[in-house]
Each structure stands twice: as structure tokens, then as C-alpha cells.
Write a protein that holds these residues in place. Sequence first.
Motif, PDB file in Angstrom:
ATOM      1  N   THR A  50      -5.937  -8.098 -13.342  1.00 42.56           N
ATOM      2  CA  THR A  50      -5.117  -7.532 -12.536  1.00 42.56           C
ATOM      3  C   THR A  50      -3.716  -7.506 -13.217  1.00 42.56           C
TER       4      THR A  50
ATOM      5  N   LEU B 290      -1.208   6.722 -13.431  1.00 40.28           N
ATOM      6  CA  LEU B 290      -2.081   5.168 -13.130  1.00 40.28           C
ATOM      7  C   LEU B 290      -3.344   5.590 -12.743  1.00 40.28           C
TER       8      LEU B 290
ATOM      9  N   ILE C 238      -4.351  -2.702 -10.352  1.00 40.03           N
ATOM     10  CA  ILE C 238      -2.607  -2.711 -10.459  1.00 40.03           C
ATOM     11  C   ILE C 238      -2.028  -3.189  -9.047  1.00 40.03           C
TER      12      ILE C 238
END
Length: 313
Positions: free
Chosen positions: A93, A111, A123
Motif C-alpha cells: 500500500t 494512477l 494506493i
Amino acid sequence: MKALNDLNIFVETARQSSFSQAAHSLDLTPAAVSAAIKRLESQLGFALFVRSTRSLRLTNEGDILLQRTQSALSTIQEGLDQIAQSQGEISGTLNLSAPSDFGRNQLLSWLDEFMELHPNLSINLDLSDGITNLYHRPIDLAIRYGTPPDSNFVALPICRHNTRVICASPEYVQNKPAIVKPSDLLAHQCLCFMLSDTYHNRWTFWRDGNPETVVVKSRLSANDGDVVHRWAVNGRGVAYKSLLDISQDIIDGRLLPLLSEWQSEPCPVYLVCADKRLLNHSTRALHQFLQSKCEQRMRQVKDIMSQRSSLAM
């Protein structure tokens, strides 16, 4: 890690029933093994072994601790093995902070693409135009405009040659006086950005190495860069924005760059972290990906600006 090492020595000593044999197995001296056992016994407040000149056996308390310790050490080792393996993978993460405008209008789609390439990565994205405190907040990486003033930060460039640019919508430009020099901005509705107690209405430009600063007036200002961006697209006035933030609008014709004969303020973009130990395989991969995306976008928008400038001549 000394306590963990002492527990490993305890388990091996119990298995060997001998300080000297445990020392040989662990490549230590008998004195080092004895010192580790004494440290544990002192910390725990009870004896782990019954010692005699010819034998060494566990006490009742030592036997109970051994049963639990072996299982715990096995679990810890599995975790360490997993971490060692994951350091070569893009997984885990990432807690990422980014400015509002860049985050919404550029970063989100990038992203999405990055996470499709790396399905084991998660994320957490924090969007804010405030300066996130990387020492107090659980943030791994932050995207920042300008060179970070804190020299203790690790700053990785993702767009070194980004600049600010005067821009407005075609509708606004069509109905207003031409803007050919910075002082012309004083006759226009300007859109200003606020951050904390700072009101960004001093706009500086250079021509032939000579600076010119204008202090613009505005009926519209916001502490959110994306709001200023939207006002500009909607024809509400002239904005002084990061070129990277408005790049897609320039490419698509929603915004027009102005004062192209003047050099504007530099606005480099960095990926920042508070500790170099956070630069693992995943964070470095994200840096390389964002750097590539920014470079590609800047080439596109500058090509478009160059083509339109040539047509206008």
C-alpha cells in the motif's frame, strides 16, 4: 532486534541442552550465549534453565516460554521472508498526497493505468493544496510544486521543466482586450489562488532577462487550485496556472496560453518523501512511471503550443 536475537539463542540452547553446543551451532562464544540467557532472565524476572556442572535443563517457566517462542519466531520469520520477497515486487500500500488540481485532472487517470499494470498494489490518495506534514501524517510520498525547502526530504523530480502560464478560455479572449504584455492583465478579470495566509496575486514574467511583476486584482479567488482551473475553463477570467495542470485543456483547445513571448515562473514538480528508506521497489516504480507520463505530456503540449504559434504568425 537484540531481544529477538536473544530469543533465538534461548531456543537453540534449549534444543542443544548446552551453552557450548548452542554457541557452536550459532557461531558464537559460550560467553555470548550465557550473556543472552542472563539478559532474558533479567528482563522476564524468572529463571529459564536449571544449571549444574554436568547438565542444563529447562525450568517449568522456561518450558512454557519455549513452546510459545518457537511458534512466535516461526511466524516472525515467515513475515520477514514475505517482506524480503515483496521488496522485489510492486505490491503493498502506498499513501500518496497530491495537489488538488494536478491530482484530479492528471494524476487520477495515470494512477488507474499504473494500478492496472500492478494489480497487487493499493494506493491511498490524499488531495490537498495545503502542505502535508510528512513527519506527522502517515504519508509515504507527496507530489509537490517547487524544490522542497526541507533539505532532509528526498526529492525525486517528475517534471523539472514545468512552468506557470497565463491562460484563458477562447470565449473570454474573444470578448476582451488583447493581452500582449504583463501590464495588460490589470485591465482583466484575474483568477487568484490562496494558500494559508498567502494571496498569490503578484505575477512575475521575464523578457530579455528583465523581470516585470504585476499585482493583479480579482473578484474571484479560491484556496483550491482546481476551482481556479474550472473558473478559467468556464470563461470567468485569466489564470496563472501550472502548465502541467492545464496541459490537456490546451491540447483540446479549452484554454489558450497567453503572453507566449514572455518567460514565466518556473514550477518544477517533485515526488517527495521524508525518509530514503521509503524508496522501495514500488515507490521507485511509481516515480519512474509519473516521470515518463509528465515528460510525454509536456512534449505534447509544447508541440501544440509551437504549432499554434507558427500558424498565428
